[in-house]
Write a protein that holds these residues in place. Structure first.
Motif, PDB file in Angstrom:
ATOM      1  N   ILE A  38      68.336  18.978  44.136  1.00 33.03           N
ATOM      2  CA  ILE A  38      69.317  17.885  44.204  1.00 33.03           C
ATOM      3  C   ILE A  38      70.739  18.419  44.054  1.00 33.03           C
ATOM      4  O   ILE A  38      71.638  18.070  44.827  1.00 33.03           O
ATOM      5  N   LEU A  39      70.959  19.280  43.043  1.00 35.08           N
ATOM      6  CA  LEU A  39      72.304  19.826  42.846  1.00 35.08           C
ATOM      7  C   LEU A  39      72.692  20.754  44.001  1.00 35.08           C
ATOM      8  O   LEU A  39      73.845  20.762  44.444  1.00 35.08           O
ATOM      9  N   SER A  40      71.714  21.492  44.518  1.00 36.89           N
ATOM     10  CA  SER A  40      71.969  22.370  45.660  1.00 36.89           C
ATOM     11  C   SER A  40      72.382  21.567  46.887  1.00 36.89           C
ATOM     12  O   SER A  40      73.386  21.885  47.544  1.00 36.89           O
ATOM     13  N   ALA A  41      71.617  20.519  47.201  1.00 39.95           N
ATOM     14  CA  ALA A  41      71.942  19.691  48.373  1.00 39.95           C
ATOM     15  C   ALA A  41      73.277  18.976  48.195  1.00 39.95           C
ATOM     16  O   ALA A  41      74.033  18.805  49.166  1.00 39.95           O
ATOM     17  N   THR A  42      73.591  18.582  46.959  1.00 38.94           N
ATOM     18  CA  THR A  42      74.867  17.921  46.696  1.00 38.94           C
ATOM     19  C   THR A  42      76.041  18.859  46.964  1.00 38.94           C
ATOM     20  O   THR A  42      77.020  18.486  47.624  1.00 38.94           O
ATOM     21  N   MET A  43      75.948  20.088  46.467  1.00 35.37           N
ATOM     22  CA  MET A  43      77.036  21.044  46.658  1.00 35.37           C
ATOM     23  C   MET A  43      77.162  21.457  48.122  1.00 35.37           C
ATOM     24  O   MET A  43      78.276  21.607  48.645  1.00 35.37           O
ATOM     25  N   MET A  44      76.032  21.622  48.807  1.00 33.16           N
ATOM     26  CA  MET A  44      76.101  21.981  50.232  1.00 33.16           C
ATOM     27  C   MET A  44      76.679  20.830  51.046  1.00 33.16           C
ATOM     28  O   MET A  44      77.472  21.054  51.966  1.00 33.16           O
ATOM     29  N   SER A  45      76.293  19.604  50.709  1.00 33.50           N
ATOM     30  CA  SER A  45      76.819  18.439  51.426  1.00 33.50           C
ATOM     31  C   SER A  45      78.326  18.318  51.242  1.00 33.50           C
ATOM     32  O   SER A  45      79.056  18.074  52.216  1.00 33.50           O
ATOM     33  N   GLY A 101      74.959  26.307  47.845  1.00 31.74           N
ATOM     34  CA  GLY A 101      73.648  25.747  47.554  1.00 31.74           C
ATOM     35  C   GLY A 101      72.868  26.578  46.558  1.00 31.74           C
ATOM     36  O   GLY A 101      72.202  26.035  45.665  1.00 31.74           O
ATOM     37  N   ALA A 102      72.936  27.899  46.688  1.00 27.28           N
ATOM     38  CA  ALA A 102      72.208  28.779  45.768  1.00 27.28           C
ATOM     39  C   ALA A 102      72.760  28.667  44.347  1.00 27.28           C
ATOM     40  O   ALA A 102      72.003  28.622  43.374  1.00 27.28           O
ATOM     41  N   LEU A 103      74.096  28.620  44.225  1.00 23.69           N
ATOM     42  CA  LEU A 103      74.707  28.459  42.901  1.00 23.69           C
ATOM     43  C   LEU A 103      74.326  27.113  42.287  1.00 23.69           C
ATOM     44  O   LEU A 103      74.035  27.014  41.085  1.00 23.69           O
ATOM     45  N   GLY A 104      74.318  26.066  43.112  1.00 19.93           N
ATOM     46  CA  GLY A 104      73.914  24.757  42.625  1.00 19.93           C
ATOM     47  C   GLY A 104      72.457  24.716  42.224  1.00 19.93           C
ATOM     48  O   GLY A 104      72.090  24.062  41.238  1.00 19.93           O
ATOM     49  N   HIS A 105      71.616  25.440  42.960  1.00 19.25           N
ATOM     50  CA  HIS A 105      70.180  25.410  42.675  1.00 19.25           C
ATOM     51  C   HIS A 105      69.865  26.024  41.314  1.00 19.25           C
ATOM     52  O   HIS A 105      69.121  25.428  40.517  1.00 19.25           O
ATOM     53  N   VAL A 106      70.412  27.214  41.037  1.00 16.46           N
ATOM     54  CA  VAL A 106      70.120  27.841  39.749  1.00 16.46           C
ATOM     55  C   VAL A 106      70.747  27.064  38.601  1.00 16.46           C
ATOM     56  O   VAL A 106      70.166  26.969  37.504  1.00 16.46           O
ATOM     57  N   SER A 107      71.924  26.477  38.822  1.00 14.64           N
ATOM     58  CA  SER A 107      72.561  25.673  37.779  1.00 14.64           C
ATOM     59  C   SER A 107      71.728  24.425  37.481  1.00 14.64           C
ATOM     60  O   SER A 107      71.516  24.060  36.317  1.00 14.64           O
ATOM     61  N   GLY A 108      71.225  23.777  38.534  1.00 13.90           N
ATOM     62  CA  GLY A 108      70.385  22.601  38.345  1.00 13.90           C
ATOM     63  C   GLY A 108      69.079  22.944  37.660  1.00 13.90           C
ATOM     64  O   GLY A 108      68.598  22.194  36.802  1.00 13.90           O
ATOM     65  N   GLN A 109      68.493  24.076  38.016  1.00 14.61           N
ATOM     66  CA  GLN A 109      67.245  24.488  37.378  1.00 14.61           C
ATOM     67  C   GLN A 109      67.450  24.786  35.895  1.00 14.61           C
ATOM     68  O   GLN A 109      66.623  24.400  35.058  1.00 14.61           O
TER      69      GLN A 109
END
Length: 202
Positions: A96-103, A122-130
């Protein structure tokens, strides 16, 4: 056989739906395979399925990015038997955070941010969300945030790798009849239209 304008539009839309379904299926397969591969460190996966999400974003738009991401998380978790488990929550939070940042990056920097930049976001958002979900659900300890710099470094590397793969895939798809406007969008990002104009002016 000569098709009318309406038939050509219908054919192009059908091709685009077929490609979108293919993107979703490939994302689910890559997500599942990556989960089944041995992983020495928890959560450390390069995220190959994100290549298809980035490709869908540039070929279609934000809505299709979310569709590919959510489908590969839900269907992938269902296939490996971890739906609604801690691993699923980690993937969902990161996705969700990855898709939000990429969008946001794609929408706000449409003519400045290409597939590699969007992939890194997206990668930075993904690890932060996880990590956020892990702290809220799995390991309620502030020490988990000490891992964030290391995770962000790994995310940047994987984001560049996936972004390069998405870039090559997009350039291959740009010649297909289903994506007539894709080449122009990619040329705008690389500045090639300006180069063509200068050459024609000379």
């Amino acid at each position: 056989m000569i098709l009318s304008a309406a038939e050509n539009i219908t054919l192009e839309q059908t091709r685009q739906r077929v490609f979108l379904a293919l993107f979703v299926a490939l994302a689910v397969v890559l997500n599942t395979l990556e989960f089944l591969l041995p992983n020495p460190v928890p959560w450390f996966r390069i995220g190959l399925a994100n290549i298809l999400g980035i490709t869908a974003l540039f070929c279609y738009g934000v809505r299709e990015l979310w569709l590919v991401n959510l489908c590969r998380i839900i269907l992938g978790s269902l296939l490996v038997g971890r739906l609604f488990g801690p691993g699923f929550l980690l993937s969902l939070g990161g996705g969700i955070l990855s898709a939000t940042m990429m969008s946001c990056g794609f929408s706000l920097g449409r003519k400045r941010i290409g597939p590699i930049g969007v992939s890194v976001l997206g990668a930075l958002g993904h690890v932060s969300g996880q990590l956020l979900v892990a702290w809220l659900v799995v390991v309620r300890h502030p020490g988990i945030w000490l891992l964030l710099p290391f995770f962000l470094l790994f995310a940047m590397i994987s984001g560049i790798v996936n972004g390069l793969a998405a870039h090559f895939l997009l350039n291959s798809l740009a010649g297909h009849a289903a994506f007539r406007g894709l080449r122009e969008r990619l040329d705008i990002l690389t500045g090639q239209p300006d180069l063509h104009q200068q050459q024609s002016g000379n």
